[in-house]
Design a protein around this motif. Structure first.
Motif, PDB file in Angstrom:
ATOM      1  N   TYR A  35       0.846  -1.210   0.000  1.00 28.79           N
ATOM      2  CA  TYR A  35       0.000   0.000   0.000  1.00 28.79           C
ATOM      3  C   TYR A  35       0.870   1.244   0.000  1.00 28.79           C
ATOM      4  CZ  TYR A  35      -3.785  -2.958   1.955  1.00 28.79           C
ATOM      5  OH  TYR A  35      -4.717  -3.921   2.197  1.00 28.79           O
ATOM      6  N   THR A  43      -6.034   2.192  -5.197  1.00 31.79           N
ATOM      7  CA  THR A  43      -7.054   3.243  -5.273  1.00 31.79           C
ATOM      8  C   THR A  43      -7.676   3.349  -6.669  1.00 31.79           C
ATOM      9  OG1 THR A  43      -5.310   4.884  -5.611  1.00 31.79           O
ATOM     10  CG2 THR A  43      -6.116   4.605  -3.369  1.00 31.79           C
ATOM     11  N   LYS A  48     -10.380   0.967  -0.808  1.00 30.61           N
ATOM     12  CA  LYS A  48      -9.965   1.853   0.279  1.00 30.61           C
ATOM     13  C   LYS A  48      -8.833   1.178   1.040  1.00 30.61           C
ATOM     14  CE  LYS A  48     -13.942   4.691   1.475  1.00 30.61           C
ATOM     15  NZ  LYS A  48     -15.132   3.997   0.903  1.00 30.61           N
ATOM     16  N   ILE A  49      -7.703   1.844   1.103  1.00 30.01           N
ATOM     17  CA  ILE A  49      -6.554   1.290   1.820  1.00 30.01           C
ATOM     18  C   ILE A  49      -6.815   1.401   3.328  1.00 30.01           C
ATOM     19  CG2 ILE A  49      -4.105   1.741   2.324  1.00 30.01           C
ATOM     20  CD1 ILE A  49      -3.840   2.548  -0.654  1.00 30.01           C
ATOM     21  N   PRO A  50      -6.565   0.309   4.073  1.00 32.08           N
ATOM     22  CA  PRO A  50      -6.800   0.384   5.523  1.00 32.08           C
ATOM     23  C   PRO A  50      -5.910   1.445   6.165  1.00 32.08           C
ATOM     24  CG  PRO A  50      -6.221  -1.869   4.874  1.00 32.08           C
ATOM     25  CD  PRO A  50      -6.072  -1.011   3.670  1.00 32.08           C
ATOM     26  N   LYS A  51      -6.439   2.069   7.218  1.00 24.76           N
ATOM     27  CA  LYS A  51      -5.652   3.097   7.913  1.00 24.76           C
ATOM     28  C   LYS A  51      -4.775   2.507   8.992  1.00 24.76           C
ATOM     29  CE  LYS A  51      -8.802   6.984   7.355  1.00 24.76           C
ATOM     30  NZ  LYS A  51      -9.669   7.941   8.066  1.00 24.76           N
ATOM     31  N   ASP A 149      -9.867   9.519  12.059  1.00 25.53           N
ATOM     32  CA  ASP A 149     -11.002   9.746  11.161  1.00 25.53           C
ATOM     33  C   ASP A 149     -10.747  10.916  10.224  1.00 25.53           C
ATOM     34  OD1 ASP A 149     -12.213   7.709  12.464  1.00 25.53           O
ATOM     35  OD2 ASP A 149     -13.503   8.966  13.709  1.00 25.53           O
ATOM     36  N   THR A 153      -8.089   7.888   3.411  1.00 21.47           N
ATOM     37  CA  THR A 153      -7.446   6.574   3.353  1.00 21.47           C
ATOM     38  C   THR A 153      -6.278   6.553   2.370  1.00 21.47           C
ATOM     39  OG1 THR A 153      -9.094   5.888   1.746  1.00 21.47           O
ATOM     40  CG2 THR A 153      -9.433   5.176   4.017  1.00 21.47           C
ATOM     41  N   ASP A 154      -6.283   7.502   1.431  1.00 21.31           N
ATOM     42  CA  ASP A 154      -5.175   7.502   0.456  1.00 21.31           C
ATOM     43  C   ASP A 154      -4.108   8.536   0.800  1.00 21.31           C
ATOM     44  OD1 ASP A 154      -6.604   9.743  -0.058  1.00 21.31           O
ATOM     45  OD2 ASP A 154      -6.842   9.398  -2.212  1.00 21.31           O
ATOM     46  N   ILE A 158      -0.078   5.069   7.475  1.00 22.25           N
ATOM     47  CA  ILE A 158      -0.634   3.834   8.038  1.00 22.25           C
ATOM     48  C   ILE A 158      -0.209   3.743   9.490  1.00 22.25           C
ATOM     49  CG2 ILE A 158      -0.594   1.320   7.941  1.00 22.25           C
ATOM     50  CD1 ILE A 158      -0.921   1.511   5.000  1.00 22.25           C
ATOM     51  N   GLY A 177     -12.361   1.510   9.306  1.00 21.25           N
ATOM     52  CA  GLY A 177     -11.719   2.799   9.058  1.00 21.25           C
ATOM     53  C   GLY A 177     -10.721   3.164  10.152  1.00 21.25           C
ATOM     54  N   ARG A 178     -10.671   2.346  11.200  1.00 23.96           N
ATOM     55  CA  ARG A 178      -9.655   2.590  12.228  1.00 23.96           C
ATOM     56  C   ARG A 178      -8.736   1.369  12.245  1.00 23.96           C
ATOM     57  NH1 ARG A 178     -14.020   5.059  16.426  1.00 23.96           N
ATOM     58  NH2 ARG A 178     -14.290   7.091  15.405  1.00 23.96           N
TER      59      ARG A 178
END
Ligand code: ATP
Length: 273
Positions: A35, A43, A48-51, A149, A153-154, A158, A177-178
């Motif tokens: 990522y 993307t 959606k890339i995990p955070k 939040d 995500t992009d 990370i 999202g978390r």
């Protein structure tokens, strides 16, 4: 140190080669390297890339090491702080520190933010102790959630967090999202211990009687941190008697020492649990 707001390492040299065993965890976490290196690959397909991901496992098993290796492999900066630093903080300081960390991380993205002992700030809110006693911890946790939040995500950030107490974490942390990925890092089995020994024996001048497999067999229950400790102790013991190389007897003595230290630690810790 206490003076620094957090640690930042812009040139991480640790790679997956420094992390022995943990094959499954490495496999899972490799995706995060991807990522960071190649966000558009994901993307452009609308993914959606995990955070964030949570690294779960007992102390000394290599969670910090693995998080650093992700930064090293991806060639990105590594920001870190420890949840336990927030425990006795004055009002407003913890939350401000979190905001400042994210501000700097955004400037340096892509990057990794690592939060060690996240349970110290991330215990479920309103749990235990006197009312009011945990206000600053809750402020800190809230600001962490707000910051998580608050970036896209992009954005190339990370967040990896480590804990050995996933059971006490506030459920808000694991919402989508978390920290919606969990990677478990277990104590090594005999094969893992041998691999960890081999990493830490590399810089040591060894006598031919030293057998990593035998060392692994004699250290059931040891985590990576204890194995690293044994290797260094053995070298110190050998140096003390002016030896040319470190032999099996030195390792035996080193293991006895480390086991002795662990027993002492357990005696102090056990009344709490
Ligand atoms: P804690 O929960 O106590 O913070 P941790 O899981 O983050 O522990 P690390 O700080 O990564 O553990 O490990 C401490 C040291 O132990 C590492 O710097 C490394 O020298 C050694 N070590 C631990 N696990 C491994 C491993 N899998 N391979 C090689 N070395 C390891």
């Amino acid at each position: 140190s206490k003076a620094a707001l957090f640690d930042a390492d812009n040139k991480v040299k640790i790679t997956f080669n420094d992390v022995a065993g943990l094959d499954e965890a490495k496999e899972e976490i490799k995706e995060i390297v991807d990522y960071l290196k190649n966000p558009t690959k994901f993307t452009k397909l609308g993914a959606k890339i995990p955070k964030g991901a949570l690294l779960i496992g007992p102390p000394g098993t290599g969670k910090t090491l693995l998080a650093k290796a992700v930064a090293g492999e991806a060639g990105v900066p590594f920001f870190s702080l420890s949840g336990s630093d927030f425990v006795e903080m004055f009002v407003g300081v913890g939350a401000a520190r979190v905001r400042d960390l994210f501000k700097q991380a955004k400037e340096k993205a892509p990057c990794i933010i690592f939060i060690d002992e996240i349970d110290a700030v991330g215990r479920s809110r309103g749990r235990g102790s006197m009312p009011g006693a945990n206000d600053e911890r809750e402020n800190t946790l809230n600001s962490l959630l707000v910051e998580m939040d608050g970036f896209a995500t992009d954005s190339g950030i990370i967040i990896l967090a480590a804990t050995n107490r996933p059971d006490v974490l506030d459920s808000a942390l694991s919402r989508p999202g978390r920290f919606d990925r969990q990677i478990s890092i277990d104590k090594p089995d005999i094969i893992g211990r041998e691999a960890i020994f081999r990493v830490h024996l590399k810089p040591i001048k060894l006598s031919p009687d030293v057998d990593p497999r035998e060392l692994a067999a004699q250290t059931p229950g040891f985590a990576g941190a204890e194995i690293a400790n044994v290797c260094n102790e053995a070298a110190l013991i050998a140096a003390r008697s002016d030896k040319e190389a470190v032999d099996m007897k030195d390792f035996q003595d080193a293991m006895d020492r480390v086991i002795g230290g662990l027993e002492k630690k357990n005696k102090i810790i056990s009344p709490e649990e």
